[in-house]
Scaffold this motif. Structure first.
Motif, PDB file in Angstrom:
ATOM      1  N   ARG A 232      24.315 -41.240   1.529  1.00 61.12           N
ATOM      2  CA  ARG A 232      24.998 -41.806   2.689  1.00 61.12           C
ATOM      3  C   ARG A 232      23.956 -42.384   3.627  1.00 61.12           C
ATOM      4  NH1 ARG A 232      29.488 -41.773   5.944  1.00 61.12           N
ATOM      5  NH2 ARG A 232      29.171 -41.497   8.186  1.00 61.12           N
TER       6      ARG A 232
ATOM      7  N   SER B 162      33.100 -37.477  10.876  1.00 57.61           N
ATOM      8  CA  SER B 162      34.108 -38.417  10.397  1.00 57.61           C
ATOM      9  C   SER B 162      34.587 -39.310  11.532  1.00 57.61           C
ATOM     10  CB  SER B 162      35.296 -37.644   9.829  1.00 57.61           C
ATOM     11  OG  SER B 162      35.951 -36.907  10.858  1.00 57.61           O
TER      12      SER B 162
ATOM     13  N   TYR C  57      42.156 -42.498   1.687  1.00 61.35           N
ATOM     14  CA  TYR C  57      41.216 -43.590   1.422  1.00 61.35           C
ATOM     15  C   TYR C  57      41.688 -44.886   2.072  1.00 61.35           C
ATOM     16  CZ  TYR C  57      39.295 -47.666  -0.800  1.00 61.35           C
ATOM     17  OH  TYR C  57      38.745 -48.899  -1.000  1.00 61.35           O
TER      18      TYR C  57
ATOM     19  N   GLN D  67      41.295 -44.736   5.760  1.00 62.50           N
ATOM     20  CA  GLN D  67      39.879 -44.813   6.128  1.00 62.50           C
ATOM     21  C   GLN D  67      39.381 -46.251   6.121  1.00 62.50           C
ATOM     22  OE1 GLN D  67      37.600 -42.697   7.136  1.00 62.50           O
ATOM     23  NE2 GLN D  67      35.605 -43.138   6.257  1.00 62.50           N
ATOM     24  N   HIS D  68      39.704 -46.990   5.075  1.00 63.71           N
ATOM     25  CA  HIS D  68      39.121 -48.309   4.901  1.00 63.71           C
ATOM     26  C   HIS D  68      39.891 -49.423   5.600  1.00 63.71           C
ATOM     27  CE1 HIS D  68      35.529 -47.936   2.448  1.00 63.71           C
ATOM     28  NE2 HIS D  68      36.084 -46.840   1.970  1.00 63.71           N
TER      29      HIS D  68
ATOM     30  N   ASP E 246      32.080 -41.128   3.974  1.00 63.42           N
ATOM     31  CA  ASP E 246      31.739 -41.946   2.817  1.00 63.42           C
ATOM     32  C   ASP E 246      30.356 -41.619   2.252  1.00 63.42           C
ATOM     33  OD1 ASP E 246      33.818 -44.520   2.864  1.00 63.42           O
ATOM     34  OD2 ASP E 246      33.476 -43.631   4.833  1.00 63.42           O
TER      35      ASP E 246
ATOM     36  N   SER F 129      27.904 -42.726  -1.557  1.00 64.55           N
ATOM     37  CA  SER F 129      27.808 -43.605  -2.724  1.00 64.55           C
ATOM     38  C   SER F 129      26.925 -42.944  -3.772  1.00 64.55           C
ATOM     39  CB  SER F 129      27.201 -44.960  -2.337  1.00 64.55           C
ATOM     40  OG  SER F 129      26.974 -45.751  -3.501  1.00 64.55           O
TER      41      SER F 129
ATOM     42  N   ILE G  60      35.653 -50.012  -4.269  1.00 65.77           N
ATOM     43  CA  ILE G  60      35.128 -48.687  -4.611  1.00 65.77           C
ATOM     44  C   ILE G  60      34.133 -48.792  -5.757  1.00 65.77           C
ATOM     45  CG2 ILE G  60      35.719 -46.365  -5.386  1.00 65.77           C
ATOM     46  CD1 ILE G  60      38.457 -46.763  -4.224  1.00 65.77           C
TER      47      ILE G  60
ATOM     48  N   GLN H  33      30.879 -50.384  -4.512  1.00 67.76           N
ATOM     49  CA  GLN H  33      30.151 -49.474  -3.615  1.00 67.76           C
ATOM     50  C   GLN H  33      29.818 -48.148  -4.290  1.00 67.76           C
ATOM     51  OE1 GLN H  33      32.160 -48.958   0.148  1.00 67.76           O
ATOM     52  NE2 GLN H  33      32.297 -51.145   0.542  1.00 67.76           N
TER      53      GLN H  33
ATOM     54  N   GLY I 192      31.687 -45.707  -4.597  1.00 68.95           N
ATOM     55  CA  GLY I 192      32.041 -44.845  -3.495  1.00 68.95           C
ATOM     56  C   GLY I 192      32.675 -43.532  -3.877  1.00 68.95           C
ATOM     57  N   THR I 193      32.376 -42.539  -3.090  1.00 74.26           N
ATOM     58  CA  THR I 193      33.027 -41.240  -3.184  1.00 74.26           C
ATOM     59  C   THR I 193      33.028 -40.648  -1.771  1.00 74.26           C
ATOM     60  OG1 THR I 193      33.093 -39.137  -4.369  1.00 74.26           O
ATOM     61  CG2 THR I 193      30.919 -39.974  -3.729  1.00 74.26           C
ATOM     62  N   PHE I 194      33.629 -39.475  -1.613  1.00 74.52           N
ATOM     63  CA  PHE I 194      33.850 -38.965  -0.265  1.00 74.52           C
ATOM     64  C   PHE I 194      33.700 -37.450  -0.204  1.00 74.52           C
ATOM     65  CE2 PHE I 194      36.568 -42.533  -1.270  1.00 74.52           C
ATOM     66  CZ  PHE I 194      36.277 -43.437  -0.269  1.00 74.52           C
TER      67      PHE I 194
END
Length: 309
Positions: free
Chosen positions: A39, A50, A116, A119-120, A129, A131, A223, A226, A228-230
């Motif tokens: 991150r 957050s 998700y 969030q986005h 977030d 990555s 996603i 990126q 991406g994960t969370f």
């Protein structure tokens, strides 16, 4: 607005003082199938909170702040927040957003996916977030505040799952490891149970690592690009605080912070652009997707209903 700070990260922090170090440790690091994710934050002084945590403080400026022991005899000032109220308000945003999505014709979605999308597309959530690609994290760390040192978190985002697995495997909570017939689950069965439990957003679980179903996501290319994960933290706890107190050892696998001087930001962004990592790649265009208007309409309606700026 006052925000928390955390001055004790030096315990597991490494400052990268040359571009060659940055290149070796982050820019040329291969993406593996491990659980280590990254991150990036553009100002070193920012902490891991957050968007909902920030929003909650904005809406409750009269909160009392107290010196709080966060572990290892470390005292930091933190706002006094009612955990139950904090959690319920966060979940209310997701619930109202989902009802608005459904009213506009959305199919049924999992809570992971609802969070998700919220969030986005501009609603405050308790997702943080990460990555799988350190280069993506570096982009986000360098894209703003050119005069500020930045930071990249390196973190095992499934640490919660693994810690819970170790606890349950040892018989720490027999009501979970016992089957209806009274027999005890095997280690493999406990591992599956823990992953199922800790990789979905559960209203009764404060911390999890939600896995997204890409076939539920309208703009899944974002996603994918990126990587991406969370991490989901549905309690008023700093990510930095969790990382700091997870171990009393200076070194722990999956816990490292890299401090990067501001003077390298422009050079890093130029390097990343050559590698194809820039705004257009990380935020691919979504023109022509009919679902975008549904999502943005649901977001706007939710903001009006809950008086979210």
């Amino acid at each position: 607005m006052r925000l928390p700070t955390f001055e004790y990260r030096q315990w597991y922090q490494k400052e990268l003082n040359t571009f060659e170090e940055i290149e070796k440790i982050l820019l040329k690091k291969e993406i593996s199938n491990s659980d280590i994710c990254y991150r990036g934050m553009a100002d070193y002084n920012f902490v891991g909170i957050s968007t909902f945590y920030r929003y909650y403080l904005q809406q409750n400026t009269q909160l009392k702040w107290e010196d709080t022991n966060v572990g290892h005899n470390t005292i930091i000032p933190l706002p006094v927040i009612d955990d139950s109220e904090y959690s319920s308000q966060s979940l209310e945003i997701l619930d109202v957003f989902y009802q608005n999505l459904l009213s506009l014709g959305s199919k049924k979605l999992s809570l992971n996916t609802i969070a998700y999308l919220a969030q986005h597309y501009g609603l405050p959530t308790n997702l943080i977030d990460f990555s799988a690609d350190p280069k993506v994290a570096l982009y986000f760390a360098c894209q703003e505040f050119p005069e500020q040192d930045c930071i990249v978190y390196e973190y095992d985002i499934y640490k919660f799952v693994k810690n819970m697995y170790s606890f349950f495997k040892s018989g720490g909570h027999r009501s979970f490891v016992s089957k209806p017939d009274g027999s005890v689950m095997t280690n493999e069965e406990v591992a599956i149970l823990m992953k199922d439990k800790m990789t979905v957003i559960d209203r009764e679980v404060a911390i999890s690592t939600p896995i997204l179903k890409l076939d539920e996501i309208v703009f899944s290319q974002r996603i994918l690009n990126q990587k991406g994960t969370f991490v989901y933290i549905n309690e008023p706890t700093l990510l930095d605080q969790i990382m700091y107190t997870s171990s009393s050892d200076t070194y722990e696998y999956g816990r490292k912070l890299y401090k990067i001087p501001a003077k390298f930001k422009a050079e890093i962004l130029s390097y990343l652009k050559i590698q194809g990592i820039d705004f257009d790649f990380l935020y691919p265009k979504t023109d022509g997707d009919s679902n975008l208007s549904t999502i943005t309409a649901a977001v706007d309606k939710t903001k009006k209903m809950l008086s979210i700026p």
